[in-house]
Design a protein around this motif. Structure first.
Motif, PDB file in Angstrom:
ATOM      1  N   UNK A 122       0.831  -1.200   0.000  1.00 24.88           N
ATOM      2  CA  UNK A 122       0.000   0.000   0.000  1.00 24.88           C
ATOM      3  C   UNK A 122       0.867   1.252   0.000  1.00 24.88           C
ATOM      4  N   UNK A 123       0.515   2.162  -0.898  1.00 26.28           N
ATOM      5  CA  UNK A 123       1.130   3.482  -0.944  1.00 26.28           C
ATOM      6  C   UNK A 123       0.104   4.448  -0.349  1.00 26.28           C
ATOM      7  N   UNK A 124       0.311   4.782   0.931  1.00 27.17           N
ATOM      8  CA  UNK A 124      -0.686   5.532   1.691  1.00 27.17           C
ATOM      9  C   UNK A 124      -0.347   7.021   1.660  1.00 27.17           C
ATOM     10  N   UNK A 125      -1.262   7.810   1.110  1.00 25.14           N
ATOM     11  CA  UNK A 125      -1.092   9.264   1.119  1.00 25.14           C
ATOM     12  C   UNK A 125      -1.469   9.786   2.509  1.00 25.14           C
ATOM     13  N   UNK A 126      -0.500  10.396   3.198  1.00 29.17           N
ATOM     14  CA  UNK A 126      -0.717  10.851   4.573  1.00 29.17           C
ATOM     15  C   UNK A 126      -0.137  12.250   4.722  1.00 29.17           C
ATOM     16  N   UNK A 127      -0.980  13.258   4.514  1.00 33.48           N
ATOM     17  CA  UNK A 127      -0.519  14.644   4.530  1.00 33.48           C
ATOM     18  C   UNK A 127      -0.996  15.412   5.758  1.00 33.48           C
ATOM     19  N   UNK A 128      -1.171  14.694   6.850  1.00 33.33           N
ATOM     20  CA  UNK A 128      -1.558  15.369   8.092  1.00 33.33           C
ATOM     21  C   UNK A 128      -0.480  16.379   8.519  1.00 33.33           C
ATOM     22  N   UNK A 129      -0.908  17.527   8.980  1.00 32.13           N
ATOM     23  CA  UNK A 129       0.008  18.574   9.430  1.00 32.13           C
ATOM     24  C   UNK A 129       0.216  18.429  10.943  1.00 32.13           C
ATOM     25  N   UNK A 130       1.465  18.412  11.367  1.00 33.66           N
ATOM     26  CA  UNK A 130       1.773  18.355  12.800  1.00 33.66           C
ATOM     27  C   UNK A 130       1.862  19.782  13.325  1.00 33.66           C
ATOM     28  N   UNK A 131       1.105  20.078  14.366  1.00 39.27           N
ATOM     29  CA  UNK A 131       1.097  21.410  14.976  1.00 39.27           C
ATOM     30  C   UNK A 131       2.147  21.467  16.091  1.00 39.27           C
ATOM     31  N   UNK A 132       3.274  22.102  15.783  1.00 41.70           N
ATOM     32  CA  UNK A 132       4.382  22.168  16.735  1.00 41.70           C
ATOM     33  C   UNK A 132       4.297  23.411  17.615  1.00 41.70           C
ATOM     34  N   UNK A 133       4.772  23.282  18.837  1.00 48.22           N
ATOM     35  CA  UNK A 133       5.022  24.419  19.718  1.00 48.22           C
ATOM     36  C   UNK A 133       6.518  24.475  19.971  1.00 48.22           C
ATOM     37  N   UNK A 134       7.163  25.578  19.569  1.00 50.65           N
ATOM     38  CA  UNK A 134       8.604  25.725  19.747  1.00 50.65           C
ATOM     39  C   UNK A 134       8.871  26.397  21.092  1.00 50.65           C
ATOM     40  N   UNK A 135       9.788  25.847  21.861  1.00 54.50           N
ATOM     41  CA  UNK A 135      10.125  26.336  23.202  1.00 54.50           C
ATOM     42  C   UNK A 135      11.514  26.966  23.212  1.00 54.50           C
ATOM     43  N   UNK A 136      11.809  27.791  24.202  1.00 54.69           N
ATOM     44  CA  UNK A 136      13.111  28.474  24.227  1.00 54.69           C
ATOM     45  C   UNK A 136      14.286  27.575  24.640  1.00 54.69           C
ATOM     46  N   UNK A 137      14.009  26.418  25.248  1.00 51.06           N
ATOM     47  CA  UNK A 137      15.097  25.561  25.728  1.00 51.06           C
ATOM     48  C   UNK A 137      15.992  25.097  24.583  1.00 51.06           C
ATOM     49  N   UNK A 138      17.294  25.126  24.857  1.00 52.31           N
ATOM     50  CA  UNK A 138      18.270  24.690  23.856  1.00 52.31           C
ATOM     51  C   UNK A 138      19.225  23.666  24.460  1.00 52.31           C
ATOM     52  N   UNK A 139      19.845  22.889  23.586  1.00 50.99           N
ATOM     53  CA  UNK A 139      20.745  21.824  24.033  1.00 50.99           C
ATOM     54  C   UNK A 139      21.676  21.475  22.873  1.00 50.99           C
TER      55      UNK A 139
END
Length: 294
Positions: A122-139
């Motif tokens: 199966x070639x599944x078309x999956x174009x769901x958008x991920x809703x990200x929240x960007x945070x100030x923490x860095x590493x």
């Protein structure tokens, strides 16, 4: 003039970094718990994210190797005898390897999940958008500066660390859409995590031979293009009746050739069904856990 000079430097650096991130394989260590009732059994597998200017593809290194070996064996059988022996067994790689492939088409901003149920690919078309929240923490991950981002996806809460030093809006599995490559991501339960383990640049010959859906996975059986809702339906039906495809495939036969021995078809199906149901019972902690919920 000074400002324009700085702007040129910024543009040059962006283009350089963008070119640097292309035509490379980003290798991730994938750690996961397949059975939530047996959390001590934590498995791991090396996954490849191949990034080119037009597309990326994400798949298991072990499955690619096993499928390539299987394909070579079957090609040899076809040349020698004109037929394929033990197709069912030869077409199945190790049970603990990841079978799917994720392809992201950058030019059309589309995503495809390639998987198999029974004899159908199966070639599944999956174009769901991920809703990200960007945070100030860095590493740091390896030598790269990374920043934290969180999102809900597939019924799980995820924490990602992305690097603007690698300006590609991509990452392992279906994760994408951040202003930099995701180098590490883990769900809140600790059941699934991907961590960058290494990087390898492709040779010119490898780049020339690359296509989004080329022969980088072993191919057999039927093919079907479907959307994600249809795939969820088929996935649920397959878990409820895992031997359905096998019964359809063998419906005209009375006996089945198993490693050179002819066995009763019904007995063979019952044995395979028991094996598949056992495997399904132990595979209860999917990366997209909402796929298992009714």
């Amino acid at each position: 003039m000074v400002y324009r000079g700085k702007l040129h430097v910024i543009i040059f650096l962006f283009l350089f970094l963008n070119l640097f991130s292309q035509n490379q394989r980003f290798i991730y260590e994938y750690e996961y718990i397949a059975d939530s009732t047996n959390i001590q059994d934590k498995r791991n597998e090396l996954m490849y994210l191949d990034i080119t200017p037009g597309f990326s593809r994400f798949y298991s290194g072990a499955t690619f190797k096993n499928d390539s070996i299987a394909k070579a064996i079957l090609d040899k059988q076809m040349k020698a005898t004109g037929k394929i022996e033990n197709t069912q067994q030869s077409a199945t790689s190790k049970s603990n390897t990841i079978k799917y492939t994720v392809i992201k088409d950058f030019s059309e901003n589309k995503q495809f999940f390639i998987t198999r149920m029974g004899r159908t690919k199966y070639n599944v078309s999956d174009n769901r958008i991920i809703q990200w929240t960007v945070h100030p923490e860095k590493d740091k991950v390896k030598e790269y500066n990374v920043q934290k981002a969180t999102a809900d996806f597939g019924g799980r809460k995820w924490t990602a660390w992305f690097s603007a030093d690698i300006p590609v809006q991509d990452g392992p599995y279906k994760f994408r859409g951040l202003p930099g490559l995701i180098l590490k991501i883990q769900d809140a339960t600790g059941s699934h995590s991907f961590t960058l383990a290494g990087i390898r640049k492709f040779s010119d010959q490898e780049i020339e031979n690359m296509t989004p859906t080329g022969n980088f996975v072993f191919d057999f059986g039927d093919k079907a293009d479907i959307d994600f809702p249809k795939y969820k339906q088929l996935f649920s039906e397959s878990r409820n009746d895992p031997a359905k495809s096998l019964r359809v495939t063998l419906h005209d036969l009375d006996k089945v050739n198993v490693n050179g021995t002819m066995v009763d078809k019904n007995a063979y199906i019952r044995e395979r069904e028991m094996e598949m149901k056992k495997a399904i019972k132990e595979d209860n902690n999917s990366i997209e856990i909402d796929m298992l919920r009714k």
